[in-house]
Design an enzyme around this catalytic site. Structure first.
Site, PDB file in Angstrom:
ATOM      1  N   ASP A  22       0.844  -1.203   0.000  1.00  0.00           N
ATOM      2  CA  ASP A  22       0.000   0.000   0.000  1.00  0.00           C
ATOM      3  C   ASP A  22       0.872   1.242   0.000  1.00  0.00           C
ATOM      4  O   ASP A  22       0.378   2.349  -0.158  1.00  0.00           O
ATOM      5  CB  ASP A  22      -0.928   0.011   1.227  1.00  0.00           C
ATOM      6  CG  ASP A  22      -1.893   1.196   1.178  1.00  0.00           C
ATOM      7  OD1 ASP A  22      -2.371   1.514   0.062  1.00  0.00           O
ATOM      8  OD2 ASP A  22      -2.167   1.804   2.227  1.00  0.00           O
ATOM      9  N   HIS A  60      -1.319   4.079  -1.432  1.00  0.00           N
ATOM     10  CA  HIS A  60      -1.338   4.538  -0.032  1.00  0.00           C
ATOM     11  C   HIS A  60      -2.762   4.959   0.365  1.00  0.00           C
ATOM     12  O   HIS A  60      -3.029   6.139   0.609  1.00  0.00           O
ATOM     13  CB  HIS A  60      -0.359   5.695   0.176  1.00  0.00           C
ATOM     14  CG  HIS A  60      -0.030   5.907   1.633  1.00  0.00           C
ATOM     15  ND1 HIS A  60       1.135   6.489   2.055  1.00  0.00           N
ATOM     16  CD2 HIS A  60      -0.713   5.613   2.766  1.00  0.00           C
ATOM     17  CE1 HIS A  60       1.147   6.554   3.385  1.00  0.00           C
ATOM     18  NE2 HIS A  60       0.026   6.026   3.828  1.00  0.00           N
TER      19      HIS A  60
HETATM   20  O1  LIG Z   1      -0.006   7.464   8.738  1.00  0.00           O
HETATM   21  C1  LIG Z   1      -1.192   7.347   8.434  1.00  0.00           C
HETATM   22  O2  LIG Z   1      -2.114   7.845   9.084  1.00  0.00           O
HETATM   23  C2  LIG Z   1      -1.571   6.592   7.212  1.00  0.00           C
HETATM   24  O3  LIG Z   1      -0.519   5.904   6.659  1.00  0.00           O
HETATM   25  C3  LIG Z   1      -2.090   7.542   6.170  1.00  0.00           C
HETATM   26  O4  LIG Z   1      -0.989   8.249   5.745  1.00  0.00           O
END
Ligand SMILES: O=C(O)[C@H](O)CO
Length: 325
Positions: free
Chosen positions: A267, A291
């Protein structure tokens, strides 16, 4: 107890959910909301001067230049993310400015996605779809697109915080063989998940599915490199829902091409966004997502409210609910 006097909050993105803005306003905040998408550093630098708090809703570097531009009234900053690898935490500490973030509430959405990636990579979703698009649907072969099942597998976690534990909780009914995890110190609640704390080498050598869900730090950067992939089973499925920087991507590419490991589900990548011509996208045994682990409305609203409450607490002189240091 509510905040007794007005305070100014710079909100760095116009799409921060309304409930979070309303919460801030109900506690006396004047919200100055940046309008650029993607966020413009120039707009932020221009509007940040003199604010009491910053609601940092995106992934640009959060560093001394922003703190300098804000000036001496700044008393609270919260990101709307769990990972804070883009923030200069040492600089916040040095200046004693509270920095909050939003771990915890992200765990369910990311755990769902991680299990999706375990299945998608283990069961060749990408190669299967490509075979249809290229008219290579090979019905006559019994061994076509043979995948890996979660049942009877050893599931390994690198990191055993909220996200890993939410995955482990979900997998309790999946008849897995064993759950292993590697962290610096043993987690006392690992018994709740029938999970065993093991050294990194054992995690690599024994996992059938290895899931990475740990923060990116100087200690974890490129932890998954050629040396690590060499120690994994050739039948192993590697999943990363943390940060691309934990993996040396060129080494992962090599491990997937040579059959050092079976498949990967990602992801997160390096860089982000990943260019459309990146070689990792061409691999039949790699499922890549942009992501999107926290991208559900429910979780986004929970993250936005937690960030707002972090700021309200700090303005009230209380500890943030989730502090980054
Ligand atoms: O760090 C986070 O909250 C998730 O990976 C979304 O970027």
């Amino acid at each position: 107890m509510s905040v007794s006097r007005a305070f100014k909050v710079l909100v760095t993105h116009p799409q921060v959910p309304l409930p979070a803005l309303e919460l801030l306003r109900s506690r006396g905040a004047e919200t100055i909301v940046c309008q650029s998408v993607p966020p413009s550093r120039d707009e932020i630098l221009q509007k940040v001067a003199g604010v009491d708090a910053i609601y940092w809703a995106h992934y640009q570097p959060l560093n001394a230049s922003i703190l300098d531009a804000a000036g001496p009234k700044l008393r609270a900053v919260s990101t709307m993310s769990s990972g804070i690898d883009y923030a200069d935490v040492a600089e916040f500490k040095r200046r004693q400015i509270p920095l909050g973030h939003t771990p915890g509430v992200v765990k369910n959405a990311v755990a769902d996605l991680a299990i999706g990636l375990m299945i998608a990579a283990g069961r060749h979703f990408h190669a299967g779809r490509t075979s249809i698009e290229t008219s290579q649907w090979v019905t006559e072969r019994i061994d076509w697109l043979m995948g890996k099942e979660i049942r009877d597998s050893v599931i390994g976690f690198f990191g055993f915080g909220g996200i890993s534990q939410a995955i482990a909780k979900r997998l309790q009914g999946w008849d897995v063989a064993k759950i292993l995890y590697t962290t610096r110190t043993r987690k006392e609640n690992d018994v709740d998940f029938k999970a065993e704390h093991v050294p990194f080498e054992r995690l690599l050598g024994e996992s059938d599915f290895l899931v990475v869900a740990a923060p990116l730090t100087d200690q974890t950067r490129e932890k998954f490199n050629a040396q690590a992939f060499e120690q994994m089973k050739s039948s192993a499925v590697f999943v990363n829902v943390a940060r691309g920087g934990l993996v040396k991507q060129s080494d992962l590419h090599e491990a997937l091409i040579t059959g050092q490991i079976f498949a990967a589900g990602l992801d997160v990548t390096t860089p982000e966004p990943l260019p459309a011509n990146d070689p990792i996208l061409k691999l039949p045994n790699c499922v890549v997502l942009p992501h999107m682990g926290t991208q559900t409305m429910k979780t986004t609203i929970e993250m936005s409210l937690l960030a707002a409450n972090n700021i309200i607490n700090a303005i009230d002189g209380k500890p943030m609910i989730r502090s980054a240091y």
